[in-house]
Design an enzyme around this catalytic site. Structure first.
Site, PDB file in Angstrom:
ATOM      1  N   GLY A 151      43.077  46.212  40.995  1.00 27.46           N
ATOM      2  CA  GLY A 151      44.370  45.887  40.264  1.00 27.46           C
ATOM      3  C   GLY A 151      45.334  46.394  40.866  1.00 27.46           C
ATOM      4  O   GLY A 151      45.402  47.532  41.519  1.00 27.46           O
ATOM      5  N   SER A 198      45.255  44.110  37.435  1.00 21.62           N
ATOM      6  CA  SER A 198      44.659  43.132  37.266  1.00 21.62           C
ATOM      7  C   SER A 198      43.028  43.555  36.727  1.00 21.62           C
ATOM      8  O   SER A 198      42.281  42.435  36.528  1.00 21.62           O
ATOM      9  CB  SER A 198      44.658  42.286  38.645  1.00 21.62           C
ATOM     10  OG  SER A 198      45.805  41.556  38.583  1.00 21.62           O
ATOM     11  N   TYR A 243      45.013  32.476  43.163  1.00 21.11           N
ATOM     12  CA  TYR A 243      45.305  33.472  41.959  1.00 21.11           C
ATOM     13  C   TYR A 243      46.499  33.290  41.261  1.00 21.11           C
ATOM     14  O   TYR A 243      47.689  33.227  42.014  1.00 21.11           O
ATOM     15  CB  TYR A 243      45.238  34.669  42.844  1.00 21.11           C
ATOM     16  CG  TYR A 243      44.860  36.007  42.045  1.00 21.11           C
ATOM     17  CD1 TYR A 243      43.804  36.429  41.433  1.00 21.11           C
ATOM     18  CD2 TYR A 243      45.981  36.916  42.016  1.00 21.11           C
ATOM     19  CE1 TYR A 243      43.692  37.442  40.720  1.00 21.11           C
ATOM     20  CE2 TYR A 243      45.958  38.041  41.045  1.00 21.11           C
ATOM     21  CZ  TYR A 243      44.583  38.349  40.387  1.00 21.11           C
ATOM     22  OH  TYR A 243      44.349  39.255  39.622  1.00 21.11           O
ATOM     23  N   SER A 244      46.591  33.375  40.177  1.00 21.62           N
ATOM     24  CA  SER A 244      47.964  33.116  39.235  1.00 21.62           C
ATOM     25  C   SER A 244      47.662  33.743  38.002  1.00 21.62           C
ATOM     26  O   SER A 244      46.809  33.748  37.235  1.00 21.62           O
ATOM     27  CB  SER A 244      48.002  31.604  39.111  1.00 21.62           C
ATOM     28  OG  SER A 244      49.177  31.515  38.266  1.00 21.62           O
ATOM     29  N   ASN A 245      48.460  34.899  37.863  1.00 17.82           N
ATOM     30  CA  ASN A 245      48.642  35.664  36.700  1.00 17.82           C
ATOM     31  C   ASN A 245      48.946  34.737  35.300  1.00 17.82           C
ATOM     32  O   ASN A 245      48.268  35.218  34.540  1.00 17.82           O
ATOM     33  CB  ASN A 245      49.602  36.845  36.719  1.00 17.82           C
ATOM     34  CG  ASN A 245      49.175  38.083  37.766  1.00 17.82           C
ATOM     35  OD1 ASN A 245      48.236  38.349  37.622  1.00 17.82           O
ATOM     36  ND2 ASN A 245      50.135  37.732  38.779  1.00 17.82           N
TER      37      ASN A 245
END
Length: 355
Positions: free
Chosen positions: A311, A73, A166-168
């Site tokens: 990440g 990330s 949190y969201s990809n």
């Protein structure tokens, strides 16, 4: 081969504070990670690198100094920089709705692209469900639209702008906006606008279908349960992460990236100020962390904060960042560790920056 069957790991470093070296030792001997790597950049630009453990469990090969790893990330910060550069060029409005730039995305339960802004994507305040919760165990190539479609099968987590989560999925949409505005692949824009611009010689966005890591690297391992035998995941297809986590880099290149970003070499002051305007954040970040636009501030035990991201990617974990005064450290391990191990990695970052 189990990790316990290996000879005691070797540790190497060019020079530097014992806190970093001993911290990597603890990650290997106490936490059981196969390998740990770190790079420390001083205010004057001098770099020290460290390794502990073994780079390949099958052969016992040494950990390559400052080897390439999948940085997960941390990729979000690269993607956010490109979006903010386009904001500075007047091609994107931070507070414009997503459907200003992307049409035909489809709608899910509670997901309305008229109400979600570009800023909310970058700051994780959109309410979009996280597609990674719903991925299958298949190891294969994914298209970004396929990842978005998976997210849209699920209900929004909250109304846009009302909470943080949190969201990809946010960064998949941000990457699609970059491609639509520029007419070029996201990987090319990141390479042209960020990687080449500041001379990150060991950083790249893998091409579709590219699964091998290009330069010297430690192998990365996956464990499906605590105590399970590690599985070599080094060459598992990374496309499931795309704009949210696909980049390969080194600890030293990450240090260069974050120090260049904070020094204003990638963004005009107005956009950098927006990037560093934060809201309270929670998991997966340490206590007290705050999230800006693809950039996280984390409090230091000695006062002040450092800026970075961190990440997690199959086989690898990286933690670290830079201070406004130009000091930087990044630490990587060759597995996705437990929360306790992540906290120990954060402790190494804190101790090194506070020394």
């Amino acid at each position: 081969m189990t990790m316990g069957a290996l000879a005691p790991p070797a540790v190497s470093a060019t020079a530097g504070p014992d806190t970093t070296r001993s911290g990597l030792n603890a990650l290997v001997h106490t936490d059981g990670v196969p390998a740990a790597l770190a790079s420390v950049q001083a205010r004057d630009g001098r770099v020290r690198t460290y390794t502990a453990g073994v780079g390949d469990l099958a052969t016992g090969a040494q950990v390559p100094r400052d080897g390439q790893v999948r940085i997960g990330s941390n990729t979000k910060t690269f993607t956010a920089v490109v979006v903010l550069q386009l904001v500075g060029e007047g091609r994107i409005g931070l507070d414009a709705p997503v459907d200003t730039y992307l049409r035909g995305l489809g709608r899910g339960d509670g997901i309305d692209w008229h109400r979600i802004t570009v800023r909310q994507l970058l700051q994780h305040t959109s309410g979009l469900p996280n597609y990674t919760k719903y991925l299958s165990d298949d190891i294969r190539s994914y298209d970004p639209r396929e990842l978005l479609d998976l997210a849209l099968q699920h209900e929004a987590e909250f109304d846009p702008g009302t909470e943080w989560a949190y969201s990809n999925t946010n960064y998949v949409v941000a990457g699609l906006i970059v491609q639509n505005i520029t007419g070029r692949p996201l990987a090319e824009e990141i390479d042209r606008r960020v990687i080449k611009r500041i001379g990150l010689r060991h950083t790249y966005f893998p091409a579709p279908g590219e699964v091998a890591i290009r330069e010297r690297h430690p192998r990365g391992y996956y464990q499906d349960a605590a105590g399970a035998a590690p599985i070599d995941a080094t060459e598992w297809d990374p496309s499931w992460a795309w704009a949210a986590g696909q980049i390969v880099s080194t600890n030293s290149d990450l240090n260069r990236f974050f120090t260049a970003l904070l020094a204003g070499r990638l963004l005009p002051k107005a956009q950098l100020d927006q990037m560093r305007t934060t809201v309270p954040a929670s998991y997966p970040f340490p206590a007290g962390a705050r999230y800006g636009l693809g950039l996280v501030s984390t409090p230091l035990s000695c006062g002040g904060v450092y800026w970075g991201h961190g990440g997690s990617m199959t086989g690898y974990e990286t933690r670290g960042g830079a201070t406004q005064k130009g000091r930087a450290v990044n630490v990587a391990v060759t597995t996705q560790p437990s929360q306790a191990t992540r906290e120990r990695m954060d402790g190494i970052v804190d101790a090194t920056l506070c020394r």
